[in-house]
Design an enzyme around this catalytic site. Structure first.
Site, PDB file in Angstrom:
ATOM      1  N   ASN A 155       0.848  -1.196   0.000  1.00  0.00           N
ATOM      2  CA  ASN A 155       0.000   0.000   0.000  1.00  0.00           C
ATOM      3  C   ASN A 155       0.882   1.244   0.000  1.00  0.00           C
ATOM      4  O   ASN A 155       2.098   1.155  -0.019  1.00  0.00           O
ATOM      5  CB  ASN A 155      -0.936  -0.024   1.214  1.00  0.00           C
ATOM      6  CG  ASN A 155      -0.157  -0.103   2.499  1.00  0.00           C
ATOM      7  OD1 ASN A 155       0.588   0.800   2.849  1.00  0.00           O
ATOM      8  ND2 ASN A 155      -0.292  -1.223   3.197  1.00  0.00           N
ATOM      9  N   LYS A 200       8.924 -17.024 -10.640  1.00  0.00           N
ATOM     10  CA  LYS A 200       8.099 -15.955 -11.203  1.00  0.00           C
ATOM     11  C   LYS A 200       6.907 -16.569 -11.950  1.00  0.00           C
ATOM     12  O   LYS A 200       7.090 -17.478 -12.772  1.00  0.00           O
ATOM     13  CB  LYS A 200       8.959 -15.110 -12.153  1.00  0.00           C
ATOM     14  CG  LYS A 200       8.221 -13.927 -12.705  1.00  0.00           C
ATOM     15  CD  LYS A 200       9.114 -13.110 -13.621  1.00  0.00           C
ATOM     16  CE  LYS A 200       8.249 -12.152 -14.413  1.00  0.00           C
ATOM     17  NZ  LYS A 200       8.926 -11.609 -15.559  1.00  0.00           N
ATOM     18  N   ASP A 227      -3.873  -9.932  12.746  1.00  0.00           N
ATOM     19  CA  ASP A 227      -4.075  -8.533  13.122  1.00  0.00           C
ATOM     20  C   ASP A 227      -3.139  -8.246  14.298  1.00  0.00           C
ATOM     21  O   ASP A 227      -3.324  -8.743  15.406  1.00  0.00           O
ATOM     22  CB  ASP A 227      -5.531  -8.281  13.495  1.00  0.00           C
ATOM     23  CG  ASP A 227      -5.802  -6.790  13.655  1.00  0.00           C
ATOM     24  OD1 ASP A 227      -5.015  -6.108  14.340  1.00  0.00           O
ATOM     25  OD2 ASP A 227      -6.792  -6.323  13.088  1.00  0.00           O
ATOM     26  N   PHE A 252      -4.414   2.954  14.865  1.00  0.00           N
ATOM     27  CA  PHE A 252      -4.774   3.993  13.910  1.00  0.00           C
ATOM     28  C   PHE A 252      -5.939   3.482  13.075  1.00  0.00           C
ATOM     29  O   PHE A 252      -6.112   2.269  12.938  1.00  0.00           O
ATOM     30  CB  PHE A 252      -3.580   4.316  12.991  1.00  0.00           C
ATOM     31  CG  PHE A 252      -2.691   5.385  13.552  1.00  0.00           C
ATOM     32  CD1 PHE A 252      -1.944   5.143  14.696  1.00  0.00           C
ATOM     33  CD2 PHE A 252      -2.629   6.633  12.949  1.00  0.00           C
ATOM     34  CE1 PHE A 252      -1.138   6.140  15.228  1.00  0.00           C
ATOM     35  CE2 PHE A 252      -1.827   7.632  13.469  1.00  0.00           C
ATOM     36  CZ  PHE A 252      -1.076   7.396  14.608  1.00  0.00           C
TER      37      PHE A 252
HETATM   38  N1  CTP Z   1      -3.517  -3.393  12.013  1.00  0.00           N
HETATM   39  C1  CTP Z   1      -2.669  -4.379  12.463  1.00  0.00           C
HETATM   40  N2  CTP Z   1      -2.608  -5.563  11.798  1.00  0.00           N
HETATM   41  C2  CTP Z   1      -3.379  -5.794  10.726  1.00  0.00           C
HETATM   42  C3  CTP Z   1      -4.254  -4.782  10.257  1.00  0.00           C
HETATM   43  C4  CTP Z   1      -4.292  -3.600  10.921  1.00  0.00           C
HETATM   44  O1  CTP Z   1      -1.969  -4.170  13.450  1.00  0.00           O
HETATM   45  N3  CTP Z   1      -3.282  -6.950  10.100  1.00  0.00           N
HETATM   46  C5  CTP Z   1      -3.608  -2.145  12.771  1.00  0.00           C
HETATM   47  C6  CTP Z   1      -3.076  -0.932  12.070  1.00  0.00           C
HETATM   48  O2  CTP Z   1      -1.703  -0.724  12.370  1.00  0.00           O
HETATM   49  C7  CTP Z   1      -3.939   0.182  12.650  1.00  0.00           C
HETATM   50  C8  CTP Z   1      -5.252  -0.505  12.906  1.00  0.00           C
HETATM   51  O3  CTP Z   1      -4.963  -1.885  12.976  1.00  0.00           O
HETATM   52  O4  CTP Z   1      -3.440   0.617  13.903  1.00  0.00           O
HETATM   53  C9  CTP Z   1      -6.340  -0.277  11.928  1.00  0.00           C
HETATM   54  O5  CTP Z   1      -5.880  -0.467  10.630  1.00  0.00           O
HETATM   55  P1  CTP Z   1      -6.881  -0.321   9.408  1.00  0.00           P
HETATM   56  O6  CTP Z   1      -6.170  -0.721   8.153  1.00  0.00           O
HETATM   57  O7  CTP Z   1      -7.557   1.006   9.423  1.00  0.00           O
HETATM   58  O8  CTP Z   1      -7.970  -1.394   9.828  1.00  0.00           O
HETATM   59  P2  CTP Z   1      -8.323  -2.805   9.318  1.00  0.00           P
HETATM   60  O9  CTP Z   1      -8.209  -3.774  10.438  1.00  0.00           O
HETATM   61  O10 CTP Z   1      -7.552  -3.127   8.100  1.00  0.00           O
HETATM   62  O11 CTP Z   1      -9.870  -2.644   9.019  1.00  0.00           O
HETATM   63  P3  CTP Z   1     -10.614  -2.251   7.654  1.00  0.00           P
HETATM   64  O12 CTP Z   1      -9.819  -2.822   6.547  1.00  0.00           O
HETATM   65  O13 CTP Z   1     -11.936  -2.846   7.872  1.00  0.00           O
HETATM   66  O14 CTP Z   1     -10.665  -0.740   7.660  1.00  0.00           O
END
Ligand code: CTP
Length: 399
Positions: free
Chosen positions: A209, A286, A304, A322
């Site tokens: 990303n 590849k 997560d 965040f």
């Molecule tokens: N985060 C994390 N591990 C993941 C996904 C997210 O630690 N696998 C943490 C990010 O560092 C951030 C928070 O979770 O502090 C929220 O990230 P975000 O991308 O906004 O949330 P998602 O869990 O991806 O939810 P969604 O895709 O539904 O917005």
């Protein structure tokens, strides 16, 4: 009380030094200023003097100045010399040992550490002469903060933008090693995740990303400046490791989780990384274009990290997440707070117009179980500072 001799050069960024002086004074540092002749075109001696509560030194041959304080003494009585904005001209003078005005003379006469915050047009910065001066000065032991990338007053884009005042103040704090600088996180351990994760599809392709890591790195730097022992776990980014922070470089979400777990225990954990939600089982070779059309990628959900650490047996006292949202920001942030079991969500709108991803500024909202606090749009370094201040207050005085 520690003393900083601030040399204000002649660049459009000179106005930012007024804010820098304000921050340094707030942090209980004494600031004395030399304003170069060119600097005077951008800020007035009167505004500098009112902020420093001191006279401003301008002219090498002023008799009264010599009577009150010689130029040698001026640099000797300081604990640190700071040059901001460090223009191409000032850097050239410093690199060559020129001494034809008060600023260059003070810089040559000192045996104290020097910190320079360069600011100039991108082409001047990238010019071989400036880069040559820079490496000479580095070899001479001069420290640098910035410059950052960004849009400049001249309308061009690229490196050359002076570091933000909070960032310069942090660099000053870490150079002074400050006994007098406030250290609200002294004795605390802080883990910060930052940047994107990169999930390989095959040896040459990946899922990732647009996270730049700027906000997370700024938080790690601010926590270190506040006296914390900081571990930064970062995905691949193009910005440098912050000074005074132990930075662990990882690529994937699985590696990031392992690095965070290994860094426990900790008092605070701030999860600002943009972790890729999914990975795939990477191919060893590849993937070739086949007759059967595009390959189907079987996405596997990543662990997560925020949720795992929130529920970890060795959970840090404060766990901060965040939430980057493009719609219904607050509702989503509140759901995340509950779902992930953290203490606070720093929510920001990363929708189309906002330009947060990769940008220098951020508009955040602190979502806790007690409510929401809206912050104004601030530089990411300022967001980092205020957040660190807030976390230190929540944690209270060290046991
Ligand atoms: N985060 C994390 N591990 C993941 C996904 C997210 O630690 N696998 C943490 C990010 O560092 C951030 C928070 O979770 O502090 C929220 O990230 P975000 O991308 O906004 O949330 P998602 O869990 O991806 O939810 P969604 O895709 O539904 O917005």
């Amino acid at each position: 009380m520690k003393r900083v001799l601030l040399i204000i050069g002649g660049g459009i960024a000179a106005y930012k030094t007024l804010e820098l002086i304000r921050i340094l004074r707030k942090r209980d540092l004494e600031v004395r200023c030399i304003l170069t002749r060119a600097g005077k075109e951008f800020v007035t001696p009167l505004s500098v003097a009112s902020l420093t509560s001191d006279k401003v030194y301008e002219d090498l041959f002023s008799l009264t100045d010599e009577a009150e304080m010689g130029h040698i003494e001026l640099s000797r009585e300081a604990d640190l010399l700071v040059v901001a904005p460090a223009t191409a001209d000032l850097l050239a003078k410093m690199a060559n040992g020129a001494a034809n005005d008060l600023a260059s003379t003070a810089l040559l006469a000192t045996d104290k550490p020097i910190l320079a915050a360069p600011a100039m047009n991108v082409r001047m910065w990238l010019h071989a002469a400036t880069q040559r001066n820079l490496s000479r000065l580095k070899a001479d032991g001069v420290s640098f903060v910035g410059p950052g990338d960004g849009e400049m007053a001249c309308g061009e884009y690229g490196p050359g933008r002076m570091a933000e005042p909070t960032e310069i103040a942090d660099a000053i704090a870490s150079m002074l090693g400050g006994t007098t600088v406030q250290k609200p996180l002294a004795g605390r351990r802080v883990i910060v995740t930052s940047g994107p994760t990169v999930e390989p599809i095959d040896p040459v392709r990946f899922l990732s990303n647009r996270s730049s890591g700027k906000q997370g790195h700024a938080i790690a730097a601010a926590a270190a400046a506040a006296g914390a022992d900081v571990v930064l776990v970062s995905g691949p980014v193009s910005i440098p490791d912050p000074a005074g922070v132990r930075t662990l470089h990882v690529e994937t979400a699985v590696q990031m989780l392992a690095a965070v777990e290994a860094a426990l225990p900790s008092d605070i954990a701030v999860f600002s990384a943009a972790v890729a939600d999914w990975r795939v089982e990477p191919a060893w070779q590849k993937i070739k274009k086949g007759k059967s059309g595009a390959p189907a990628l079987a996405l596997i959900e990543n662990p997560d990290i925020l949720a795992s650490i929130s529920r970890h047996p060795r959970r840090p006292r404060l766990v901060i997440g965040f939430a980057a949202e493009t719609e219904e920001m607050l509702a989503h942030a509140r759901q995340k707070l509950e779902r992930k079991g953290c203490d606070m969500i720093v929510a920001n709108d990363v929708g189309g117009e906002a330009g947060v991803m990769g940008g220098e500024r951020n508009t955040v909202h602190l979502v806790t179980r007690d409510g929401v606090e809206d912050w104004p749009t601030l530089d990411k370094t300022e967001v980092a500072h205020r957040l660190v201040e807030r976390l230190a207050a929540l944690l209270g005085a060290p046991a």
